[in-house]
Design a protein around this motif. Structure first.
Motif, PDB file in Angstrom:
ATOM      1  N   TYR A 109       0.799  -1.094  -0.029  1.00 55.00           N
ATOM      2  CA  TYR A 109      -0.051  -0.039  -0.088  1.00 55.00           C
ATOM      3  C   TYR A 109       0.972   1.344   0.067  1.00 55.00           C
ATOM      4  N   ASP A 110       0.339   2.143  -0.914  1.00 53.77           N
ATOM      5  CA  ASP A 110       1.136   3.377  -0.853  1.00 53.77           C
ATOM      6  C   ASP A 110       0.561   4.566   0.140  1.00 53.77           C
ATOM      7  N   GLY A 144      -3.683  -8.324  -4.312  1.00 55.54           N
ATOM      8  CA  GLY A 144      -4.450  -7.079  -3.751  1.00 55.54           C
ATOM      9  C   GLY A 144      -5.232  -7.307  -2.862  1.00 55.54           C
ATOM     10  N   PRO A 183      -9.385   3.549  -2.533  1.00 56.30           N
ATOM     11  CA  PRO A 183      -7.989   3.827  -2.696  1.00 56.30           C
ATOM     12  C   PRO A 183      -6.901   2.467  -2.790  1.00 56.30           C
ATOM     13  N   GLN A 184      -7.311   1.328  -2.356  1.00 56.68           N
ATOM     14  CA  GLN A 184      -6.606   0.293  -2.277  1.00 56.68           C
ATOM     15  C   GLN A 184      -7.125  -0.680  -3.307  1.00 56.68           C
ATOM     16  N   PRO A 199      -5.728  -3.496  -6.648  1.00 61.42           N
ATOM     17  CA  PRO A 199      -4.835  -4.220  -7.360  1.00 61.42           C
ATOM     18  C   PRO A 199      -4.466  -3.520  -8.571  1.00 61.42           C
ATOM     19  N   PRO A 237      -1.176   1.504  -8.499  1.00 56.98           N
ATOM     20  CA  PRO A 237      -0.229   1.432  -7.728  1.00 56.98           C
ATOM     21  C   PRO A 237      -0.093   2.756  -6.994  1.00 56.98           C
ATOM     22  N   GLU A 238      -0.982   3.399  -7.096  1.00 55.36           N
ATOM     23  CA  GLU A 238      -1.095   4.714  -6.141  1.00 55.36           C
ATOM     24  C   GLU A 238      -2.568   4.931  -5.753  1.00 55.36           C
TER      25      GLU A 238
END
Ligand code: SF4
Lengths: 176, 362
Positions: free
Chosen positions: A13-14, A44, B11-12, B14, B17-18
């Motif tokens: 996670y970013d 994910g 926001p999460q 797969p 990436p951001e």
């Protein structure tokens, strides 16, 4: 040694990272470094993951997201802070919207500093993390693992979760 | 018509990436509206100019985004040089262009890989990232860093590349060409890639113009939009420069524009290396940005135009620094192409604009 640590699944996670560390995390999965050799697979889904790799520091907006992902993961789980931002807040520490390292939100097991963190450092951190994962798994089997809640980590989170006391984040396995 | 449902995306996720969050309002399988929510990566670094002096701040601008890190430090340094009236040596300008174009190659290969991953072509993803490691190898060899390499400074660059090494860089890139050719063929002519990308996320030239899009996203709709045409820094010495364009305006066109730009960057680097003069690589910076002075500048990042504004006040701290990055204009285009698309195409449509959220939110 259990099968988990032979094939740990990671989730990335970013938090508020600059992407520098993210692309290095991704670079670990691709041919040059290829951690899939060690059975490490990127997923994910927090429920499938054993290791949470977090890059970047926490801010007011994403602290809940980081905590939610952590809570959704099943025990045993290990958190790795990738990059100096995730470790302490790094260069952005003085920014008004940066609360600090990931350990302000969730308990961190391994720190991999560097700006950007080098893929070798990430792999090293994961290998150390596997040892901790194994310890936690054994403790879980014997019923001795104390699950850490993100609310235990209150340094900055006490703004969000009130009434909690400050506790340093570390591996906690009760004796006896 | 079915009834409206809201599907939260991110926001999460797969494919992301951001972290960015989009509320997708869907009716059956069709998206009728996409409402973006941002702020997950906001750090507030523009305000840091009040705590770090104008020379130190280069390091902060470099960390606006890890993918176009060099571009941001270059954009900031050039803004300050305009502000203070510095004319930096030619060799430094050329070296900046070389590193900047290398960053573009690495950024485009990264994106092509993510795109391939987005439509499930895992092998192509791995191949793109494998090739990209050559460029990171060049960065590491010339500066010591892989993604953030602090090579740019106000007044010039911090390290020189010797002529022999410059030739080596061109040789590495030439070696990449034949391998890249294979990948390019797959991206452009492979039927599975074409079937997946052609026709999705169409945006007309008029829309691209009225939404003020930037970079490859605009160029894929036929809009001539490239700051390098202005010839700032070393770009002014290029014999010729033609932006890569496409008229199709769909996902495949965006893929094509970026894929072809890799060759363009390789050519620019080769030309710069053949012309590089033998001058010092930096200039001593004396004095402070004067009170009441302000400067603007723009740089063509891999994702499009990035705009910089700096205002001095006679001390070593700037009184204001502002940056506007390509994805902030392109998010308008993204919500436009998401309207009316199939739910299954959402992830790919978001990917094709090559969003860089950490630039946007800073
Ligand atoms: S540690 Fe450095 S490279 Fe990593 S997210 Fe922070 S600023 Fe970016």
């Amino acid at each position: 040694m259990s099968s988990t640590i032979k094939s740990p699944w990671i989730i990335h996670y970013d938090a508020s990272s600059c992407n520098g560390c993210d692309i290095e995390v991704l670079a670990c999965l691709t041919p040059q470094y290829d951690v899939e050799r060690f059975g490490i697979i990127n997923t994910g889904n927090p429920k499938h993951a054993d290791i949470l790799l977090v890059t970047g520091s926490v801010n007011e907006r994403n602290i809940n997201v980081v905590q939610q992902i952590y809570e959704q993961m099943l025990e045993p789980k290990v958190v790795i802070a990738c990059g100096i931002c995730a470790t302490t807040g790094g260069i952005f520490k003085e920014c008004y919207n940066t609360l600090g390292g990931i350990d302000k939100a969730i308990p961190v097991d391994v720190y991999a500093p560097g700006c950007a963190v080098r893929p070798e450092a990430i792999i090293d951190a994961v290998v150390i993390g596997l040892g901790i994962l194994e310890q936690k798994r054994t403790a879980l089997e014997q019923g001795k693992l104390v699950s850490e809640k993100s609310a235990d980590c209150v340094t900055a989170a006490d703004k969000i979760v009130d009434g909690q006391t400050v506790r340093a984040a570390a591996l906690k396995i009760t004796k006896g | 018509m079915g009834k409206k449902t809201i599907i939260p995306f991110g926001p999460q996720h797969p494919v992301l990436p951001e972290p960015v969050h989009v509320d997708l309002v869907v009716e059956d399988e069709k998206v009728i509206e996409a409402i973006p929510q941002i702020g997950f990566i906001h750090r507030g670094l523009e305000k840091l100019v009040q705590k770090k002096d104008f020379m130190q701040f280069v390091a902060v601008t470099e960390r606006i985004c890890g993918i176009c890190a060099f571009g941001h430090s270059m954009g900031y340094s050039e803004t300050i040089e305009i502000l203070m009236g510095l004319e930096i040596p030619k060799r430094a300008q050329y070296l900046r262009v070389i590193w900047h174009e290398l960053s573009r190659i690495h950024s485009h290969l990264l994106w092509l890989g993510l795109l391939a991953d987005g439509f499930g072509y895992e092998n192509l993803f791995m191949q793109c990232w494998r090739l990209r490691e050559n460029v990171l190898g060049i960065f590491e060899k010339t500066t010591g860093g892989r993604v953030i390499f602090s090579a740019c400074n106000v007044g010039g660059v911090t390290q020189d590349i010797e002529d022999g090494d410059l030739k080596g860089i061109v040789a590495i890139l030439d070696g990449m060409r034949s391998e890249y050719e294979e990948l390019l063929k797959t991206f452009l002519y492979d039927s599975s890639v074409k079937n997946r990308l052609s026709g999705i996320g169409y945006l007309s030239k008029q829309d691209a113009e009225s939404l003020c899009l930037a970079g490859p996203f605009a160029r894929a709709s036929g809009l001539v939009e490239d700051c390098r045409l202005d010839g700032y820094g070393g770009y002014g010495d290029l014999a010729a420069f033609e932006p890569v364009l496409s008229e199709d305006g769909d996902g495949h066109a965006r893929c094509e524009v970026r894929a072809r730009e890799v060759y363009q960057s390789m050519d620019i680097i080769a030309e710069m290396v053949s012309k590089i003069p033998d001058t010092p690589i930096s200039l001593p910076v004396k004095g402070m940005p004067g009170a009441g002075t302000a400067a603007v500048h723009h740089v063509e990042q891999p994702r499009g135009e990035s705009f910089y504004y700096a205002k001095g006040n006679g001390t070593k701290f700037l009184s204001r620094f502002r940056i506007r990055t390509p994805t902030s204009h392109n998010i308008g285009g993204m919500t436009k192409i998401l309207q009316g698309c199939d739910l299954a195409d959402v992830a790919l449509n978001i990917l094709t604009i090559d969003p860089c959220i950490s630039c946007t939110e800073r």
